[in-house]
Design a protein around this motif. Structure first.
Motif, PDB file in Angstrom:
ATOM      1  N   PRO A   1       0.870  -1.173   0.000  1.00 11.18           N
ATOM      2  CA  PRO A   1       0.000   0.000   0.000  1.00 11.18           C
ATOM      3  C   PRO A   1       0.914   1.232   0.000  1.00 11.18           C
ATOM      4  N   GLN A   2       0.546   2.271  -0.714  1.00  8.40           N
ATOM      5  CA  GLN A   2       1.449   3.406  -0.882  1.00  8.40           C
ATOM      6  C   GLN A   2       1.957   4.003   0.438  1.00  8.40           C
ATOM      7  N   PRO A   3       1.130   4.192   1.472  1.00  8.26           N
ATOM      8  CA  PRO A   3       1.673   4.744   2.727  1.00  8.26           C
ATOM      9  C   PRO A   3       2.749   3.853   3.349  1.00  8.26           C
ATOM     10  N   GLU A   4       2.571   2.541   3.277  1.00  6.93           N
ATOM     11  CA  GLU A   4       3.592   1.612   3.797  1.00  6.93           C
ATOM     12  C   GLU A   4       4.892   1.781   3.010  1.00  6.93           C
ATOM     13  N   TRP A   5       4.773   1.851   1.692  1.00  7.36           N
ATOM     14  CA  TRP A   5       5.957   1.984   0.841  1.00  7.36           C
ATOM     15  C   TRP A   5       6.691   3.287   1.134  1.00  7.36           C
ATOM     16  N   GLU A   6       5.958   4.384   1.276  1.00  6.90           N
ATOM     17  CA  GLU A   6       6.598   5.681   1.492  1.00  6.90           C
ATOM     18  C   GLU A   6       7.437   5.689   2.761  1.00  6.90           C
ATOM     19  N   GLU A   7       6.973   4.997   3.794  1.00  6.64           N
ATOM     20  CA  GLU A   7       7.750   4.886   5.030  1.00  6.64           C
ATOM     21  C   GLU A   7       9.051   4.106   4.787  1.00  6.64           C
ATOM     22  N   ILE A   8       8.955   3.008   4.072  1.00  6.08           N
ATOM     23  CA  ILE A   8      10.138   2.195   3.759  1.00  6.08           C
ATOM     24  C   ILE A   8      11.098   2.972   2.860  1.00  6.08           C
ATOM     25  N   GLU A   9      10.549   3.640   1.861  1.00  8.32           N
ATOM     26  CA  GLU A   9      11.387   4.410   0.936  1.00  8.32           C
ATOM     27  C   GLU A   9      12.159   5.503   1.675  1.00  8.32           C
ATOM     28  N   ARG A  10      11.493   6.204   2.594  1.00 10.11           N
ATOM     29  CA  ARG A  10      12.186   7.242   3.375  1.00 10.11           C
ATOM     30  C   ARG A  10      13.366   6.647   4.134  1.00 10.11           C
ATOM     31  N   LYS A  11      13.162   5.500   4.763  1.00  8.84           N
ATOM     32  CA  LYS A  11      14.236   4.859   5.522  1.00  8.84           C
ATOM     33  C   LYS A  11      15.389   4.437   4.606  1.00  8.84           C
ATOM     34  N   ILE A  12      15.060   3.884   3.459  1.00 14.64           N
ATOM     35  CA  ILE A  12      16.093   3.434   2.521  1.00 14.64           C
ATOM     36  C   ILE A  12      16.916   4.615   2.013  1.00 14.64           C
ATOM     37  N   MET A  13      16.233   5.701   1.688  1.00 14.96           N
ATOM     38  CA  MET A  13      16.930   6.840   1.100  1.00 14.96           C
ATOM     39  C   MET A  13      17.726   7.637   2.135  1.00 14.96           C
ATOM     40  N   LYS A  14      17.471   7.434   3.421  1.00 16.77           N
ATOM     41  CA  LYS A  14      18.254   8.097   4.471  1.00 16.77           C
ATOM     42  C   LYS A  14      19.583   7.385   4.705  1.00 16.77           C
ATOM     43  N   LEU A  15      19.695   6.152   4.220  1.00 12.24           N
ATOM     44  CA  LEU A  15      20.930   5.395   4.402  1.00 12.24           C
ATOM     45  C   LEU A  15      22.049   6.012   3.571  1.00 12.24           C
ATOM     46  N   SER A  16      23.271   5.853   4.033  1.00 19.26           N
ATOM     47  CA  SER A  16      24.418   6.417   3.330  1.00 19.26           C
ATOM     48  C   SER A  16      24.646   5.703   2.000  1.00 19.26           C
ATOM     49  N   SER A  17      24.743   6.474   0.940  1.00 20.78           N
ATOM     50  CA  SER A  17      25.000   5.886  -0.377  1.00 20.78           C
ATOM     51  C   SER A  17      26.483   5.586  -0.590  1.00 20.78           C
ATOM     52  N   PHE A  18      27.305   5.825   0.436  1.00 21.69           N
ATOM     53  CA  PHE A  18      28.714   5.473   0.339  1.00 21.69           C
ATOM     54  C   PHE A  18      28.940   3.974   0.514  1.00 21.69           C
ATOM     55  N   ASN A  19      27.928   3.294   1.050  1.00 18.68           N
ATOM     56  CA  ASN A  19      28.012   1.853   1.245  1.00 18.68           C
ATOM     57  C   ASN A  19      27.513   1.150  -0.021  1.00 18.68           C
ATOM     58  N   LYS A  20      28.310   0.230  -0.536  1.00 20.52           N
ATOM     59  CA  LYS A  20      27.987  -0.467  -1.783  1.00 20.52           C
ATOM     60  C   LYS A  20      26.660  -1.236  -1.698  1.00 20.52           C
ATOM     61  N   GLN A  21      26.434  -1.937  -0.582  1.00 23.55           N
ATOM     62  CA  GLN A  21      25.200  -2.709  -0.413  1.00 23.55           C
ATOM     63  C   GLN A  21      23.981  -1.792  -0.333  1.00 23.55           C
ATOM     64  N   THR A  22      24.146  -0.654   0.323  1.00 29.72           N
ATOM     65  CA  THR A  22      23.052   0.315   0.419  1.00 29.72           C
ATOM     66  C   THR A  22      22.695   0.842  -0.961  1.00 29.72           C
ATOM     67  N   ARG A  23      23.700   1.205  -1.761  1.00 24.85           N
ATOM     68  CA  ARG A  23      23.440   1.697  -3.123  1.00 24.85           C
ATOM     69  C   ARG A  23      22.705   0.648  -3.947  1.00 24.85           C
ATOM     70  N   LYS A  24      23.127  -0.599  -3.796  1.00 24.27           N
ATOM     71  CA  LYS A  24      22.467  -1.690  -4.524  1.00 24.27           C
ATOM     72  C   LYS A  24      21.000  -1.787  -4.119  1.00 24.27           C
ATOM     73  N   LEU A  25      20.743  -1.743  -2.823  1.00 26.03           N
ATOM     74  CA  LEU A  25      19.379  -1.819  -2.320  1.00 26.03           C
ATOM     75  C   LEU A  25      18.548  -0.639  -2.817  1.00 26.03           C
ATOM     76  N   GLN A  26      19.111   0.563  -2.758  1.00 25.19           N
ATOM     77  CA  GLN A  26      18.404   1.748  -3.241  1.00 25.19           C
ATOM     78  C   GLN A  26      18.088   1.624  -4.733  1.00 25.19           C
ATOM     79  N   ARG A  27      19.066   1.200  -5.502  1.00 24.90           N
ATOM     80  CA  ARG A  27      18.861   1.060  -6.945  1.00 24.90           C
ATOM     81  C   ARG A  27      17.785   0.027  -7.271  1.00 24.90           C
TER      82      ARG A  27
END
Length: 154
Positions: free
Chosen positions: A51-77
């Motif tokens: 459901p969109q509200p659930e996704w938006e919460e998860i997306e905010r958390k994912i995008m707050k993670l540091s993109s300097f970490n290779k695994q984080t960038r992979k997850l974000q992508r």
């Protein structure tokens, strides 16, 4: 709370009808607005439907993670990059876009699995194969339960 296993068919346009028992809850919680993305957390190529509200919460958390970490960038992508908004139509159907159907190997028969705050969408054949593997692996001792699950009684 979404739970249960539902075997469904995709129509010729790649649309899937959401089972009736979930439609009212989805209409109330997100007005039929959902987000579909790929499962990037393991090698199972299923889709995740939020459901969109659930996704938006998860997306905010994912995008707050540091993109300097290779695994984080992979997850974000993978998760955010493949995220596609979809809306339940008047007949309770959603369109599964061709690139996402291709990623997850979806053909005509699919399985919708309730997972609490989201659904997983599997190709029927792949679901049956993986479920059989998981059942066979049970009790082999290869995987230990996390400590917070050890006290759970089923």
């Amino acid at each position: 709370m979404f739970r249960g296993v539902n075997t469904l068919s995709l129509d010729s346009k790649g649309r899937m009808a959401i089972p009736t028992r979930y439609r009212d809850q989805l209409a109330r919680s997100c007005n039929g607005q959902m987000v579909l993305t790929v499962n990037a957390l393991d090698s199972d190529h299923c889709l995740l439907l939020y459901p969109q509200p659930e996704w938006e919460e998860i997306e905010r958390k994912i995008m707050k993670l540091s993109s300097f970490n290779k695994q984080t960038r992979k997850l974000q992508r993978m998760l955010v990059g493949h995220a596609t908004e979809c809306e339940m139509d008047g007949n309770g159907r959603i369109l599964l876009p061709p690139p996402l159907r291709e990623f997850s190997g979806l053909n005509k028969e699919v399985v919708l699995i309730g997972q609490g705050n989201k659904f997983e969408i599997w190709d029927d054949g792949m679901w049956n194969t993986r479920r059989g593997e998981w059942l066979k692996d049970e009790g082999t001792g290869d995987d230990k339960l996390p400590p917070d699950l050890e006290s759970l009684s089923l």
